[in-house]
Design a protein around this motif. Structure first.
Motif, PDB file in Angstrom:
ATOM      1  N   MET A   1      -6.958 -14.088   7.298  1.00 31.71           N
ATOM      2  CA  MET A   1      -6.690 -13.038   8.444  1.00 31.71           C
ATOM      3  C   MET A   1      -6.663 -13.690   9.812  1.00 31.71           C
ATOM      4  O   MET A   1      -5.746 -13.173  10.661  1.00 31.71           O
ATOM      5  CB  MET A   1      -7.681 -11.992   8.312  1.00 31.71           C
ATOM      6  CG  MET A   1      -7.276 -10.697   9.102  1.00 31.71           C
ATOM      7  SD  MET A   1      -5.748  -9.987   8.638  1.00 31.71           S
ATOM      8  CE  MET A   1      -5.900  -8.159   8.943  1.00 31.71           C
TER       9      MET A   1
ATOM     10  N   ARG B   1     -15.262  -8.456  12.535  1.00 36.18           N
ATOM     11  CA  ARG B   1     -14.522  -7.546  11.309  1.00 36.18           C
ATOM     12  C   ARG B   1     -15.412  -7.077  10.703  1.00 36.18           C
ATOM     13  O   ARG B   1     -15.464  -5.594  10.380  1.00 36.18           O
ATOM     14  CB  ARG B   1     -13.505  -8.275  10.537  1.00 36.18           C
ATOM     15  CG  ARG B   1     -12.953  -7.428   9.544  1.00 36.18           C
ATOM     16  CD  ARG B   1     -12.063  -6.712  10.030  1.00 36.18           C
ATOM     17  NE  ARG B   1     -12.377  -5.481   9.827  1.00 36.18           N
ATOM     18  CZ  ARG B   1     -11.690  -4.134  10.266  1.00 36.18           C
ATOM     19  NH1 ARG B   1     -10.626  -4.224  10.838  1.00 36.18           N
ATOM     20  NH2 ARG B   1     -12.146  -2.963  10.137  1.00 36.18           N
TER      21      ARG B   1
ATOM     22  N   CYS C   1      -7.644  -4.541  14.295  1.00 37.07           N
ATOM     23  CA  CYS C   1      -6.690  -5.461  13.113  1.00 37.07           C
ATOM     24  C   CYS C   1      -7.030  -4.657  11.782  1.00 37.07           C
ATOM     25  O   CYS C   1      -7.913  -3.702  11.615  1.00 37.07           O
ATOM     26  CB  CYS C   1      -7.051  -6.791  13.005  1.00 37.07           C
ATOM     27  SG  CYS C   1      -8.784  -7.048  12.217  1.00 37.07           S
ATOM     28  N   GLY C   2      -6.395  -5.022  10.754  1.00 40.31           N
ATOM     29  CA  GLY C   2      -6.340  -4.336   9.247  1.00 40.31           C
ATOM     30  C   GLY C   2      -7.966  -4.729   8.848  1.00 40.31           C
ATOM     31  O   GLY C   2      -8.427  -5.858   8.940  1.00 40.31           O
ATOM     32  N   ARG C   3      -8.277  -4.030   7.702  1.00 40.78           N
ATOM     33  CA  ARG C   3      -9.333  -4.284   6.920  1.00 40.78           C
ATOM     34  C   ARG C   3      -8.753  -5.667   6.051  1.00 40.78           C
ATOM     35  O   ARG C   3      -7.796  -5.626   5.685  1.00 40.78           O
ATOM     36  CB  ARG C   3      -9.832  -3.173   5.940  1.00 40.78           C
ATOM     37  CG  ARG C   3     -10.770  -2.200   6.643  1.00 40.78           C
ATOM     38  CD  ARG C   3     -11.107  -1.061   5.994  1.00 40.78           C
ATOM     39  NE  ARG C   3     -11.674  -0.011   6.478  1.00 40.78           N
ATOM     40  CZ  ARG C   3     -13.005   0.162   6.964  1.00 40.78           C
ATOM     41  NH1 ARG C   3     -13.754  -0.649   6.327  1.00 40.78           N
ATOM     42  NH2 ARG C   3     -13.539   1.053   7.607  1.00 40.78           N
ATOM     43  N   LEU C   4      -9.925  -6.269   5.705  1.00 44.30           N
ATOM     44  CA  LEU C   4      -9.614  -7.507   4.612  1.00 44.30           C
ATOM     45  C   LEU C   4      -9.758  -6.916   3.125  1.00 44.30           C
ATOM     46  O   LEU C   4     -10.775  -7.027   2.575  1.00 44.30           O
ATOM     47  CB  LEU C   4     -10.530  -8.502   5.000  1.00 44.30           C
ATOM     48  CG  LEU C   4     -10.316  -8.975   6.462  1.00 44.30           C
ATOM     49  CD1 LEU C   4     -11.464 -10.507   6.524  1.00 44.30           C
ATOM     50  CD2 LEU C   4      -9.335  -9.079   6.786  1.00 44.30           C
TER      51      LEU C   4
ATOM     52  N   ASP D   1      -0.221  -3.324   8.869  1.00 42.98           N
ATOM     53  CA  ASP D   1      -1.705  -3.327   8.957  1.00 42.98           C
ATOM     54  C   ASP D   1      -2.477  -4.520   9.242  1.00 42.98           C
ATOM     55  O   ASP D   1      -3.543  -4.546   8.768  1.00 42.98           O
ATOM     56  CB  ASP D   1      -2.227  -2.614   7.642  1.00 42.98           C
ATOM     57  CG  ASP D   1      -1.841  -1.119   7.400  1.00 42.98           C
ATOM     58  OD1 ASP D   1      -1.115  -0.820   8.282  1.00 42.98           O
ATOM     59  OD2 ASP D   1      -2.187  -0.288   6.569  1.00 42.98           O
ATOM     60  N   THR D   2      -1.685  -5.656   9.734  1.00 45.16           N
ATOM     61  CA  THR D   2      -2.365  -6.713  10.153  1.00 45.16           C
ATOM     62  C   THR D   2      -2.830  -6.637  11.408  1.00 45.16           C
ATOM     63  O   THR D   2      -4.153  -6.744  11.761  1.00 45.16           O
ATOM     64  CB  THR D   2      -1.442  -8.164   9.768  1.00 45.16           C
ATOM     65  OG1 THR D   2      -1.057  -8.043   8.429  1.00 45.16           O
ATOM     66  CG2 THR D   2      -2.019  -9.195  10.317  1.00 45.16           C
TER      67      THR D   2
ATOM     68  N   HIS E   1       1.105  -9.595   2.359  1.00 40.18           N
ATOM     69  CA  HIS E   1       1.463  -8.975   3.432  1.00 40.18           C
ATOM     70  C   HIS E   1       2.687 -10.044   4.278  1.00 40.18           C
ATOM     71  O   HIS E   1       2.414 -11.249   4.601  1.00 40.18           O
ATOM     72  CB  HIS E   1       0.599  -8.793   4.452  1.00 40.18           C
ATOM     73  CG  HIS E   1       0.552  -7.550   5.374  1.00 40.18           C
ATOM     74  ND1 HIS E   1       1.645  -7.808   6.487  1.00 40.18           N
ATOM     75  CD2 HIS E   1      -0.199  -6.380   5.569  1.00 40.18           C
ATOM     76  CE1 HIS E   1       1.539  -6.359   7.076  1.00 40.18           C
ATOM     77  NE2 HIS E   1       0.553  -5.833   6.769  1.00 40.18           N
TER      78      HIS E   1
ATOM     79  N   HIS F   1       0.942  -1.242   0.051  1.00 38.94           N
ATOM     80  CA  HIS F   1       0.030  -0.066   0.074  1.00 38.94           C
ATOM     81  C   HIS F   1       0.879   1.316   0.046  1.00 38.94           C
ATOM     82  O   HIS F   1       1.766   1.228   0.827  1.00 38.94           O
ATOM     83  CB  HIS F   1      -0.876  -0.232   1.329  1.00 38.94           C
ATOM     84  CG  HIS F   1      -2.106  -0.785   1.032  1.00 38.94           C
ATOM     85  ND1 HIS F   1      -2.914  -1.413   2.030  1.00 38.94           N
ATOM     86  CD2 HIS F   1      -2.638  -1.444  -0.054  1.00 38.94           C
ATOM     87  CE1 HIS F   1      -3.744  -2.180   1.530  1.00 38.94           C
ATOM     88  NE2 HIS F   1      -3.752  -2.342   0.260  1.00 38.94           N
TER      89      HIS F   1
ATOM     90  N   HIS G   1      -5.028  -8.743   5.111  1.00 38.74           N
ATOM     91  CA  HIS G   1      -5.111  -7.222   4.801  1.00 38.74           C
ATOM     92  C   HIS G   1      -4.723  -7.151   3.291  1.00 38.74           C
ATOM     93  O   HIS G   1      -5.478  -6.441   2.527  1.00 38.74           O
ATOM     94  CB  HIS G   1      -4.151  -6.446   5.913  1.00 38.74           C
ATOM     95  CG  HIS G   1      -4.241  -4.887   5.342  1.00 38.74           C
ATOM     96  ND1 HIS G   1      -5.402  -4.138   5.408  1.00 38.74           N
ATOM     97  CD2 HIS G   1      -3.370  -4.204   4.712  1.00 38.74           C
ATOM     98  CE1 HIS G   1      -4.964  -2.844   5.038  1.00 38.74           C
ATOM     99  NE2 HIS G   1      -3.715  -2.760   4.663  1.00 38.74           N
ATOM    100  N   THR G   2      -3.616  -7.516   2.887  1.00 43.28           N
ATOM    101  CA  THR G   2      -3.003  -7.921   1.565  1.00 43.28           C
ATOM    102  C   THR G   2      -2.902  -9.106   1.481  1.00 43.28           C
ATOM    103  O   THR G   2      -2.317  -9.734   2.472  1.00 43.28           O
ATOM    104  CB  THR G   2      -2.066  -6.843   0.933  1.00 43.28           C
ATOM    105  OG1 THR G   2      -0.945  -7.326   1.741  1.00 43.28           O
ATOM    106  CG2 THR G   2      -2.541  -5.565   1.064  1.00 43.28           C
TER     107      THR G   2
END
Ligand code: ZN
Ligand code: FE
Length: 259
Positions: free
Chosen positions: A152, A253, A141-144, A134-135, A119, A59, A115-116
């Motif tokens: 995740m 989430r 926690c990060g967005r999926l 961003d995990t 990652h 990102h 997240h990606t």
């Protein structure tokens, strides 16, 4: 052996790049620089040269400074081999199980998709610290964006299994907003209440202080995304006690996405 220096550098509105430095051997790397200029200024002010940039994922708010730092210091760009096509300036690609050395200190590379898909995290054991992008966030926690809830949850579980004293060095200052959500799903958690109070104090005042690094132990006690099967959290999600961790995590989430 003197300590490895680990320092957050605030960038953009809520990003952190992390300086990692073996002071004795004068080896310095920076994790996830969103932008180059403030990092260059910070390093020049301390009379440091930069050996490498480490990226946890592709990102732009984690790689935006890659080329500027490479130009300023001639440093190498290190990141996931799987993201070679989308990490700008990547020199050396890493995969699960690889190691990366900062002076005398060695990080293990683990793949933590979700997240990606590409990652990765850098896990140091001595001293214990994980750079997880961003995990895993402090209290969140990060967005999926690319991965599935299963991926995740597996990634978060690997981070949660690190020794409790491991410092959690994440990519954003989201702790206060995460605390507000966490308290809605786990309101009676005293450790969370205390943490929320401490976070509010750190962020109050003219110069807000970083709430990170956190630690794996603190996250296990307070972060709902690491304890989706806790009674109170499950009740709030209106899920049966027989639910799997993945199902509970996915529901949590989704709730946070709409919060
Ligand atoms: Zn990201
Ligand atoms: Fe980010």
């Amino acid at each position: 052996m003197t300590a490895l220096e680990i320092t957050p550098i605030p960038l953009l509105s809520d990003n952190y790049a992390w300086l990692i430095r073996d002071v004795d051997q004068d080896v310095t790397v920076v994790v996830d620089p969103s932008e180059a200029a403030p990092v260059v200024a910070y390093l020049r002010q301390r009379h440091l040269r930069l050996d490498a940039v480490l990226n946890t994922h592709h990102h732009p708010d984690h790689t935006g400074g890659n080329l500027g730092l490479k130009e300023a210091f001639g440093c190498h760009i290190i990141g996931a081999e799987a993201d070679r096509h989308r990490i700008v300036g990547l020199d050396r690609g890493l995969v699960e199980g690889d190691t990366y050395r900062v002076g005398r200190f060695t990080a293990k590379v683990i793949a933590i998709p979700g997240h990606t898909l590409g990652h990765i995290a850098f896990v140091f054991t001595e001293p214990a610290a994980v750079f997880c992008g961003d995990t895993l966030f402090s209290l969140g926690c990060g967005r999926l964006f690319e991965g599935s809830p299963e991926q995740m949850w597996t990634s978060l579980s690997r981070l949660a299994a690190l020794p409790p004293a491991t410092l959690v060095c994440c990519g954003h200052e989201y702790t206060a907003a995460n605390a507000a959500f966490a308290l809605t799903v786990d309101p009676d958690n005293q450790a969370l209440q205390q943490r929320a109070k401490a976070v509010a104090e750190l962020r109050a005042g003219p110069v807000p202080q970083p709430t990170v690094p956190s630690s794996v132990g603190l996250e296990l006690a307070t972060n709902p995304f690491l304890r989706p099967l806790a009674g109170e959290v499950l009740r709030h999600l209106k899920l049966p006690s027989s639910s799997s961790a993945t199902v509970a995590f996915a529901a949590l989430r989704q709730l946070k996405d709409r919060f």
